[in-house]
Write an enzyme that holds these catalytic residues in place. Sequence first.
Site, short mmCIF file in Angstrom:
data_model
loop_
_atom_site.label_atom_id
_atom_site.label_comp_id
_atom_site.label_asym_id
_atom_site.label_seq_id
_atom_site.Cartn_x
_atom_site.Cartn_y
_atom_site.Cartn_z
N ASN A 1 8.86 -12.99 61.91
CA ASN A 1 7.74 -13.74 62.46
C ASN A 1 8.25 -15.05 63.04
O ASN A 1 8.85 -15.86 62.33
CB ASN A 1 6.69 -14.01 61.38
CG ASN A 1 5.36 -14.48 61.95
OD1 ASN A 1 5.30 -15.00 63.06
ND2 ASN A 1 4.30 -14.29 61.19
N LYS B 1 -7.87 -9.60 65.82
CA LYS B 1 -7.67 -10.95 65.30
C LYS B 1 -8.72 -11.88 65.89
O LYS B 1 -8.69 -12.18 67.08
CB LYS B 1 -6.26 -11.43 65.67
CG LYS B 1 -5.87 -12.80 65.17
CD LYS B 1 -4.44 -13.10 65.58
CE LYS B 1 -3.94 -14.41 65.04
NZ LYS B 1 -2.53 -14.68 65.46
N GLU C 1 7.61 -8.76 56.08
CA GLU C 1 7.75 -9.86 57.04
C GLU C 1 8.71 -10.93 56.54
O GLU C 1 8.66 -11.35 55.39
CB GLU C 1 6.38 -10.50 57.30
CG GLU C 1 6.41 -11.64 58.29
CD GLU C 1 5.02 -12.16 58.58
OE1 GLU C 1 4.25 -11.44 59.24
OE2 GLU C 1 4.71 -13.29 58.14
N GLU D 1 7.33 -10.50 65.72
CA GLU D 1 5.95 -10.93 65.55
C GLU D 1 5.76 -12.36 66.08
O GLU D 1 6.61 -13.22 65.88
CB GLU D 1 5.56 -10.92 64.07
CG GLU D 1 5.77 -9.59 63.36
CD GLU D 1 5.49 -9.74 61.88
OE1 GLU D 1 4.44 -10.29 61.51
OE2 GLU D 1 6.35 -9.32 61.07
N SER D 2 4.62 -12.58 66.72
CA SER D 2 4.16 -13.91 67.16
C SER D 2 4.87 -14.39 68.43
O SER D 2 5.90 -13.85 68.84
CB SER D 2 4.31 -14.96 66.06
OG SER D 2 3.51 -14.64 64.95
N GLU E 1 -3.26 -6.10 67.57
CA GLU E 1 -3.95 -6.73 66.44
C GLU E 1 -5.41 -7.07 66.73
O GLU E 1 -5.73 -7.62 67.79
CB GLU E 1 -3.20 -7.99 66.05
CG GLU E 1 -3.60 -8.58 64.72
CD GLU E 1 -2.48 -9.40 64.14
OE1 GLU E 1 -1.72 -8.86 63.31
OE2 GLU E 1 -2.35 -10.58 64.54
N LYS F 1 -3.33 -6.44 57.47
CA LYS F 1 -2.58 -7.68 57.56
C LYS F 1 -3.35 -8.75 56.80
O LYS F 1 -4.46 -9.13 57.19
CB LYS F 1 -2.37 -8.09 59.01
CG LYS F 1 -1.33 -9.20 59.17
CD LYS F 1 -1.07 -9.49 60.64
CE LYS F 1 0.06 -10.51 60.77
NZ LYS F 1 0.18 -10.98 62.17
#
Length: 256
Positions: free
Chosen positions: A185, A55, A164, A215-216, A53, A115
């Site tokens: 997530n 970010k 998601e 995710e995360s 990503e 995203k």
Amino acid sequence: MLSDLLAGAVADAELRRAARPFAIVEATALDQTPAIDALAVLAPTDQVKIIAEVKRASPSRGTLAEISDPAALAVSYEFGGASAISVLTEGRKFLGSLSDLEQVRSAVRIPVLRKDFIGLPYQVFEARAAGADMVLLIVAALDQTTLVSLHDLVRQLGMTALVETHSAEEVDRALAIGASLVGVNARDLSTFQLDQDLFGRLADRIPSGVVRVAESAVKTAADVAHYRAAGADIVLVGEALVTNDPIRTLSEFLAV
């Protein structure tokens, strides 16, 4: 927090639509080179895959990295073995833009994900017009009718939706619309708290044939291994890559 992020993203999209009418964005989207088949690229293998990503910041962590050249960062991700690139395009809290997406798309050959907090068809057409191959749809942010409509539009434009989720109910809603790429997530977008074990609790609800994305909450290779052991086909990583050497970090993560 999630409702505020969605409202802000939609308001900003409305301002862009006032300056760049829907008809122009639609025509640009339809004139784009066809999207890359992200599902083919992200199909499960015996090795975990990484969506890397771009970010700059987040509401929970503030500024993470300046990223003056998103294209160069994306090239390093591709060189390091990432299977796809995620680009945060939300501007208020994540400091991203559609320009970041356009720069990344022009620099890499792998799929690119927009995203953002998507609530309008206009935003989906924007994504395709900017060259996106994938679009994030957040179940918690959308009623089922809107989720179905936006998911259908993503498909009609030849893109793939990363749908998601954050709960068993949301996984079921994602599967009900025929999602082929389902993310879990670990960050609750209402409270921004993290639960790294959430993916493992929900993974069995996602049937074979649907690609599972964690995710995360990824800082180390051990975190990637944790998700892989729980059944993740793909792990989406942002902060750990923008705050460390991306090629070395990707190498460590892909060695899991």
